[in-house]
Design an enzyme around this catalytic site. Structure first.
Site, mmCIF file in Angstrom:
data_model
loop_
_atom_site.group_PDB
_atom_site.id
_atom_site.type_symbol
_atom_site.label_atom_id
_atom_site.label_comp_id
_atom_site.label_asym_id
_atom_site.label_seq_id
_atom_site.Cartn_x
_atom_site.Cartn_y
_atom_site.Cartn_z
ATOM 1 N N HIS A 1 0.840 -1.198 0.000
ATOM 2 C CA HIS A 1 0.000 0.000 0.000
ATOM 3 C C HIS A 1 0.876 1.250 0.000
ATOM 4 O O HIS A 1 0.697 2.147 -0.825
ATOM 5 C CB HIS A 1 -0.944 0.003 1.199
ATOM 6 C CG HIS A 1 -1.643 1.316 1.420
ATOM 7 N ND1 HIS A 1 -2.598 1.792 0.559
ATOM 8 C CD2 HIS A 1 -1.486 2.271 2.378
ATOM 9 C CE1 HIS A 1 -3.021 2.979 0.991
ATOM 10 N NE2 HIS A 1 -2.346 3.294 2.086
ATOM 11 N N ASP B 1 7.599 20.497 -27.197
ATOM 12 C CA ASP B 1 7.818 19.192 -26.584
ATOM 13 C C ASP B 1 8.855 19.379 -25.496
ATOM 14 O O ASP B 1 9.269 20.506 -25.226
ATOM 15 C CB ASP B 1 8.275 18.142 -27.604
ATOM 16 C CG ASP B 1 7.819 16.742 -27.197
ATOM 17 O OD1 ASP B 1 7.928 16.404 -26.017
ATOM 18 O OD2 ASP B 1 7.321 16.006 -28.061
ATOM 19 N N TRP C 1 7.416 -0.080 3.479
ATOM 20 C CA TRP C 1 7.889 0.725 2.341
ATOM 21 C C TRP C 1 9.266 1.288 2.633
ATOM 22 O O TRP C 1 9.986 1.693 1.733
ATOM 23 C CB TRP C 1 6.899 1.842 2.005
ATOM 24 C CG TRP C 1 7.110 3.139 2.723
ATOM 25 C CD1 TRP C 1 6.686 3.446 3.975
ATOM 26 C CD2 TRP C 1 7.814 4.289 2.249
ATOM 27 N NE1 TRP C 1 7.085 4.717 4.300
ATOM 28 C CE2 TRP C 1 7.770 5.260 3.266
ATOM 29 C CE3 TRP C 1 8.474 4.602 1.056
ATOM 30 C CZ2 TRP C 1 8.363 6.524 3.138
ATOM 31 C CZ3 TRP C 1 9.056 5.865 0.935
ATOM 32 C CH2 TRP C 1 9.005 6.803 1.969
ATOM 33 N N SER D 1 13.876 5.685 -13.671
ATOM 34 C CA SER D 1 12.822 6.394 -14.389
ATOM 35 C C SER D 1 12.664 7.815 -13.863
ATOM 36 O O SER D 1 12.625 8.776 -14.629
ATOM 37 C CB SER D 1 11.515 5.624 -14.248
ATOM 38 O OG SER D 1 10.424 6.470 -14.481
ATOM 39 N N SER D 2 12.603 7.955 -12.534
ATOM 40 C CA SER D 2 12.364 9.280 -11.950
ATOM 41 C C SER D 2 13.505 10.227 -12.274
ATOM 42 O O SER D 2 13.275 11.394 -12.608
ATOM 43 C CB SER D 2 12.220 9.171 -10.429
ATOM 44 O OG SER D 2 11.150 8.345 -10.104
ATOM 45 N N HIS E 1 13.017 11.936 3.227
ATOM 46 C CA HIS E 1 12.360 13.189 3.566
ATOM 47 C C HIS E 1 12.189 14.129 2.376
ATOM 48 O O HIS E 1 11.101 14.654 2.181
ATOM 49 C CB HIS E 1 12.936 13.894 4.787
ATOM 50 C CG HIS E 1 11.899 14.825 5.302
ATOM 51 N ND1 HIS E 1 10.840 14.399 6.058
ATOM 52 C CD2 HIS E 1 11.651 16.118 5.026
ATOM 53 C CE1 HIS E 1 10.015 15.407 6.261
ATOM 54 N NE2 HIS E 1 10.485 16.466 5.642
ATOM 55 N N GLU F 1 11.688 13.150 -0.384
ATOM 56 C CA GLU F 1 10.603 12.484 -1.097
ATOM 57 C C GLU F 1 9.231 13.022 -0.692
ATOM 58 O O GLU F 1 8.354 13.173 -1.540
ATOM 59 C CB GLU F 1 10.677 10.967 -0.861
ATOM 60 C CG GLU F 1 9.488 10.171 -1.353
ATOM 61 C CD GLU F 1 9.394 10.085 -2.873
ATOM 62 O OE1 GLU F 1 10.420 10.302 -3.535
ATOM 63 O OE2 GLU F 1 8.298 9.799 -3.367
ATOM 64 N N TYR G 1 8.519 15.954 0.064
ATOM 65 C CA TYR G 1 8.322 17.227 -0.649
ATOM 66 C C TYR G 1 8.163 16.982 -2.140
ATOM 67 O O TYR G 1 7.508 17.767 -2.830
ATOM 68 C CB TYR G 1 9.447 18.203 -0.322
ATOM 69 C CG TYR G 1 9.440 18.535 1.144
ATOM 70 C CD1 TYR G 1 8.373 19.239 1.682
ATOM 71 C CD2 TYR G 1 10.432 18.078 1.992
ATOM 72 C CE1 TYR G 1 8.298 19.485 3.028
ATOM 73 C CE2 TYR G 1 10.369 18.330 3.354
ATOM 74 C CZ TYR G 1 9.294 19.034 3.866
ATOM 75 O OH TYR G 1 9.213 19.265 5.201
ATOM 76 N N SER H 1 -1.788 26.363 -6.672
ATOM 77 C CA SER H 1 -1.435 27.755 -6.994
ATOM 78 C C SER H 1 -1.926 28.158 -8.373
ATOM 79 O O SER H 1 -1.970 29.351 -8.688
ATOM 80 C CB SER H 1 0.079 27.950 -6.917
ATOM 81 O OG SER H 1 0.554 27.608 -5.645
ATOM 82 N N HIS I 1 14.472 13.607 11.708
ATOM 83 C CA HIS I 1 13.283 13.663 12.560
ATOM 84 C C HIS I 1 12.427 12.413 12.395
ATOM 85 O O HIS I 1 11.476 12.226 13.132
ATOM 86 C CB HIS I 1 12.472 14.954 12.339
ATOM 87 C CG HIS I 1 11.825 15.065 11.003
ATOM 88 N ND1 HIS I 1 11.634 16.263 10.373
ATOM 89 C CD2 HIS I 1 11.317 14.141 10.168
ATOM 90 C CE1 HIS I 1 11.030 16.070 9.228
ATOM 91 N NE2 HIS I 1 10.828 14.791 9.075
ATOM 92 N N HIS I 2 12.793 11.565 11.434
ATOM 93 C CA HIS I 2 12.139 10.261 11.362
ATOM 94 C C HIS I 2 12.787 9.274 12.333
ATOM 95 O O HIS I 2 12.364 8.142 12.435
ATOM 96 C CB HIS I 2 12.231 9.694 9.943
ATOM 97 C CG HIS I 2 11.506 10.525 8.931
ATOM 98 N ND1 HIS I 2 10.207 10.302 8.579
ATOM 99 C CD2 HIS I 2 11.907 11.603 8.220
ATOM 100 C CE1 HIS I 2 9.828 11.204 7.677
ATOM 101 N NE2 HIS I 2 10.841 11.999 7.446
ATOM 102 N N THR J 1 6.242 26.916 4.574
ATOM 103 C CA THR J 1 4.963 26.265 4.298
ATOM 104 C C THR J 1 3.823 27.167 4.735
ATOM 105 O O THR J 1 2.846 27.371 4.004
ATOM 106 C CB THR J 1 4.886 24.912 5.035
ATOM 107 O OG1 THR J 1 6.127 24.234 4.854
ATOM 108 C CG2 THR J 1 3.775 24.057 4.499
ATOM 109 N N LYS K 1 3.243 30.011 2.382
ATOM 110 C CA LYS K 1 2.444 29.635 1.210
ATOM 111 C C LYS K 1 0.955 29.649 1.536
ATOM 112 O O LYS K 1 0.142 30.154 0.761
ATOM 113 C CB LYS K 1 2.836 28.235 0.735
ATOM 114 C CG LYS K 1 4.123 28.230 -0.026
ATOM 115 C CD LYS K 1 4.275 26.928 -0.785
ATOM 116 C CE LYS K 1 5.320 27.094 -1.846
ATOM 117 N NZ LYS K 1 5.065 26.333 -3.035
ATOM 118 N N ARG L 1 1.372 1.260 14.946
ATOM 119 C CA ARG L 1 1.208 1.009 13.506
ATOM 120 C C ARG L 1 1.607 -0.431 13.186
ATOM 121 O O ARG L 1 2.329 -1.062 13.930
ATOM 122 C CB ARG L 1 2.158 1.891 12.700
ATOM 123 C CG ARG L 1 1.951 3.327 12.774
ATOM 124 C CD ARG L 1 3.135 4.051 12.165
ATOM 125 N NE ARG L 1 3.174 3.937 10.711
ATOM 126 C CZ ARG L 1 4.089 4.522 9.941
ATOM 127 N NH1 ARG L 1 5.034 5.242 10.479
ATOM 128 N NH2 ARG L 1 4.073 4.380 8.642
#
Lengths: 652, 283
Positions: free
Chosen positions: A91, A120, A156, A190-191, A274, A276, A278, A289, A323-324, A349, A352, A471
């Site tokens: 998931h 293009d 994950w 790919s990314s 982390h 990731e 963002y 926006s 912080h993780h 943040t 924004k 969890r």
């Protein structure tokens, strides 16, 4: 000398290639299966990304529903612990890598070149390649459902030593972890390739007058996200390579008995992980926006501040990964430093959020469906942001770590944030892409069902977490005081599922039967709306010249000036040989097929097969280089219809 | 719409077709190298972290390394960058002959570096008992230097393909001349010559150290590979004779330059790896 004066994106006409060897005959189909398999059109690539990511979004959602059904009542036996582990692993992996990221990539592909007035991306074949490699990675990750070893079950995050061979093979003689390792590596390729392409496109392919500070915010966020991807994915690639060496060749990177440090995996993973988050949220912020000013009938409030806030978020995002890991015992200084950095990231943040509120303030709000989702985003993302600041305080986090409070937090930012914005984006650009519009009644209904279902599912999880529910446990006892909140959450998940089903059903219905709309149905301000819908293959009949930040708004209010300018530029372009289009190619998909086979062979520890697949990749790349960029020229008549290219007209 | 300036000469530092004037390929390569910086950054950090926290029973790297050999191969790799720079300079001036020679020189030096690494790995595994599994040091050392070696190998392959590309006849697209087949044959001959060359050289290095080594015995023991090597080298000379106009020149300078950027980067990475992994051990 004729032959050597061509620059890299001015190719030869198709007429010349007709005499080349058979394998280098460029496919020219514009419709049908071959046109999709060989496409280099950023819009088709975007649709491919969109359709496959929505498919995986449904798969991941189905996995989530199974998880919620299992947790509906205490001591449930619907799923086994093993199946549950596979489900929560897949998931998370599916939603992050196969749903939200590629759905964002779909918008990058489809919308970004239109917003900067390009025909293009910079490297069209590479763009097709990025999609096919994505699909290869997605298949490698999901193939476990259909084979004996089962799907990946290490989470994950794949923490060591859960991924060590001795540990993971205890439960099944398995290649499921190898599938996860290889799948993520292929997705990383790919990314990174896709992002390199977007970076070059945004920096180098802007229409005349489109300065960096005139770029639409969505394009800006695409650029920042692409940089985040390019700079953060190497960390997880290295971690995965180390893990691969451990699992396949007996290395000791994370082998505790030989001195390996599992904590190192956590560091490498979150140095990627982390940024990731963002990577998942910045595109969403870009979409919102675009939508808020359009439906507030006002320019975006504080454009430069929004852009720089995005950049600051991207930059700070590289300095907060630990912080993780507050509960791993990093020491006081490190914990305090990462705690402060994390709180600091709330500032851009928050800036924004205030800018979006400033955009709404005093505007003539039009409550259309995309606007509803965008407003839902602002509110729900803020909720997730607040619980995020609570985690930033290390002492509080040591209580919340690995509890359902964290689950509540990141679903608020990922569903309430990313998914709401992506669903808004689909509704917003649907008329551009397909020329039809979702009915307001059904669109809003789907929004409200999703909104209610989402909150009913995830709000109770805050309390579950604070009451200590951990969890990733597949069941719980009836006397823990978690029963009612879990049951409510499961009911909410069903409502959310119904909402998503309604959203998709409406989407499919609209594609076939929806109300047809003309150009620019929302009265928007960016260049993608200046072209007919659905957009022609060449995007812009004449490359636009940009005079203001809200480029299309300016065009609408200076029609005479723009018309004269366009006429002039059309003549200029025709005198330069017409509209240059890239040729389609078979080799992106062939090369990606080699990577798919290589990943599957490698996961099976069949190294001879992997080498053979590597040879396929090499041959694909070799022929790719050999056939060259190609290209042909289109000529348009006054109504924008294509005139057949004539022989010898496009040589340089 | 082409990269010409008004004078008709090609401006190698400005591309009028892009918004910034930077050619797309160059920008792509620089961005990729930024990504690769993070890649090697993570890899080197991993090695250093485990070196700082060595588990009990870790080997002393000084008893494993052959610092003279590695210093030599480092110097060779550094010099290959010079030849690469000369190749870029030559093609920017449209000097095809010099381009080819310098490409061949870069390839040759790159191969010397790779051969040294193959020899080093064999030597460490067989004589010094350092394997991927024997210790953390083995894991990080082989993964780090091996990954760098893969980058060099990819660079050499790219150089070879570029070298072969310089022979593309000007009329290749118009005629039915078998240029595609020729390019594949050229690549195969090059591969055979490379593999045999590295094999013979590395084996020579090994046997040199065994007692009772005789050059005659070595030659007769490697007759077939040596004949194969000579034949493939002759083939390369045959295929490399220039004849007729080619579709490769100043306009291709960007292709050579972006390859050069990659090559220099891989070289610089080694210039970091060599002191960090090898030299620091001797302080």
């Amino acid at each position: 000398m004729q032959a050597i004066v061509k620059s890299d994106f001015i190719g030869k006409d198709t007429a010349a290639s007709a005499e080349r060897p058979f394998i280098f005959t460029r496919p020219t189909a514009k419709t049908g299966l071959i046109s999709w398999l060989t496409t280099v059109d950023h819009k088709k690539v975007g649709l491919l990304y969109g359709i496959s990511s929505l498919f995986f979004f449904l798969v991941g959602g189905f996995e989530a529903l199974l998880i919620r059904l299992q947790l509906a009542v205490p001591n449930n036996t619907l799923l086994s612990a093993q199946t549950y582990n596979e489900l929560f692993t897949m998931h998370g992996t599916t939603m992050i890598f196969l749903a939200v990221m590629p759905l964002s990539a779909a918008f990058f592909n489809y919308i970004m070149p239109l917003q900067i007035g390009a025909r293009d991306v910079a490297f069209p074949r590479l763009n097709g390649f990025a999609f096919w490699v994505f699909l290869a990675g997605a298949i490698i990750l999901n193939v476990g459902w259909f084979v004996k070893s089962g799907s990946p079950d290490v989470g994950w995050f794949g923490y060591a030593p859960l991924t060590s061979k001795a540990y993971s093979n205890e439960f099944a003689a398995d290649m499921s972890t190898d599938l996860w390792v290889l799948g993520l590596q292929v997705l990383g390729v790919s990314s990174v390739i896709g992002s390199l392409n977007f970076i070059v496109t945004i920096i180098n392919l802007r229409a005349p007058g489109m300065t960096m500070m005139r770029l639409p915010v969505f394009t800006w966020m695409t650029l920042i996200t692409a940089f985040l991807i390019v700079l953060s994915f190497p960390a997880i690639t290295i971690a995965l390579i180390a893990l691969m060496m451990d699992r396949s060749f007996g290395a000791n990177f994370f082998e505790v008995s030989n001195g390996g440090l599992p904590i190192l995996w956590q560091h490498l993973f979150w140095i990627f992980g982390h940024p990731e988050v963002y990577i998942l949220i910045l595109p969403a912020m870009g979409i919102v926006s675009e939508i808020l000013p359009t439906f507030s009938r006002k320019p975006l409030f504080g454009y430069p501040i929004i852009v720089f806030s995005g950049a600051v978020i991207g930059l700070l995002g590289f300095g907060v990964w630990s912080h993780h890991m507050f509960t791993t015992g990093m020491g006081t200084v490190a914990t305090a430093a990462f705690s402060l950095a994390t709180m600091a990231i709330a500032v851009p943040t928050g800036v924004k959020i205030f800018n979006w509120i400033g955009t709404l303030w005093g505007g003539q709000l039009q409550m259309r469906t995309p606007m509803m989702f965008a407003l839902g985003f602002v509110w729900m993302f803020m909720m997730g942001g607040f619980s995020g600041i609570m985690h930033a305080a290390a002492p509080a986090d040591s209580q919340q770590q690995d509890s359902y409070f964290v689950v509540a937090h990141f679903h608020y930012v990922l569903i309430g944030g990313s998914i709401f914005a992506l669903l808004a984006g689909i509704q917003y650009w649907f008329p551009l892409i397909f020329g039809r519009k979702v009915s307001e009644m059904w669109g809003k209904l789907s929004f409200w069902v999703i909104f209610v279902g989402f909150n009913v599912t995830f709000f109770p999880m805050h309390f579950l977490g604070l009451n200590g529910m951990p969890r990733r446990t597949f069941t719980y006892d009836g006397n823990m005081g978690w029963n009612s909140a879990n049951f409510i959450a499961t009911v909410g998940a069903m409502i959310l599922g119904i909402g998503i089903a309604v959203y998709f059903a409406v989407m499919v219905y609209t594609y076939f039967k929806g109300e047809k709309v003309g150009r620019d149905p929302w009265g928007a301000r960016t260049l993608e709306w200046s072209i007919p819908n659905p957009p022609p293959e060449y995007n812009f009949a004449v490359t636009p010249t940009v005079h203001a930040r809200d480029a299309f708004w300016y065009e609408k209010h200076h029609q005479a000036e723009i018309a004269t300018e366009k006429e002039l530029h059309a003549k200029e372009e025709e005198s330069h040989g017409g509209i240059h289009m890239p040729s389609q190619s078979w080799f992106p998909i062939i090369t990606a097929t080699g990577m798919l086979a290589g990943g599957l062979f490698f996961a099976n520890h069949n190294f001879l097969g992997a080498i053979a697949a590597g040879v396929v990749v090499f041959i694909g790349v070799y022929l790719w280089a050999w056939e060259g960029p190609g290209g042909y020229h289109l000529h348009l008549d006054k109504d924008g219809n294509t005139i057949e290219p004539k022989d010898g007209h496009g040589h340089h | 719409m082409s990269s010409h300036s008004a004078s008709g000469a090609i401006d190698h530092h400005h591309d009028a077709t892009t918004s910034t004037g930077i050619p797309n390929k160059k920008l792509f390569m620089w961005t990729f190298l930024a990504s690769d910086c993070m890649f090697f950054g993570a890899l080197i950090s991993m090695h250093v972290i485990y070196r700082i926290h060595p588990p009990a029973g870790s080997p002393d790297p000084r008893t494993i390394f052959s610092i003279e050999l590695t210093s030599f191969s480092t110097f060779i790799l550094l010099m290959s960058s010079l030849l690469m720079a000369l190749a870029v300079n030559a093609i920017q001036k449209g000097n095809l002959r010099s381009t080819r020679n310098n490409l061949l020189g870069t390839i040759f030096f790159g191969l010397i570096f790779l051969a040294c690494q193959v020899y080093e790995f064999q030597h460490f595994v067989h004589d010094r008992n350092l394997t991927l599994s024997s210790s953390i040091f083995g894991s990080t050392f082989y993964t780090l230097t091996g990954t760098h070696g893969c980058h060099v190998a990819i660079g050499v392959l790219w150089l070879v393909l570029m070298y072969i590309r310089t022979f593309k006849p000007a009329d290749a697209d118009k005629s039915r001349k078998p240029w595609f087949i020729m390019s594949v044959v050229h690549l195969i001959v090059f591969t055979v010559a490379t593999l045999l060359g590295v094999y013979v050289t590395v084996d020579f290095g090994h046997q040199l150290q065994t007692p009772g080594f005789g050059i005659g015995a070595f030659l007769s023991g490697h007759l077939i590979p040596l004949i194969g090597l000579a034949a493939s080298l002759a083939g390369l000379i045959f295929l490399g004779r220039g004849k007729g106009p080619v579709d490769f020149g100043e306009a291709n300078a960007m292709d050579v330059e972006s390859m050069g950027l990659y090559w220099h980067f891989v070289d610089i990475v080694w210039i970091i790896i060599f002191p960090v992994v090898y030299l620091l051990e001797y302080i």
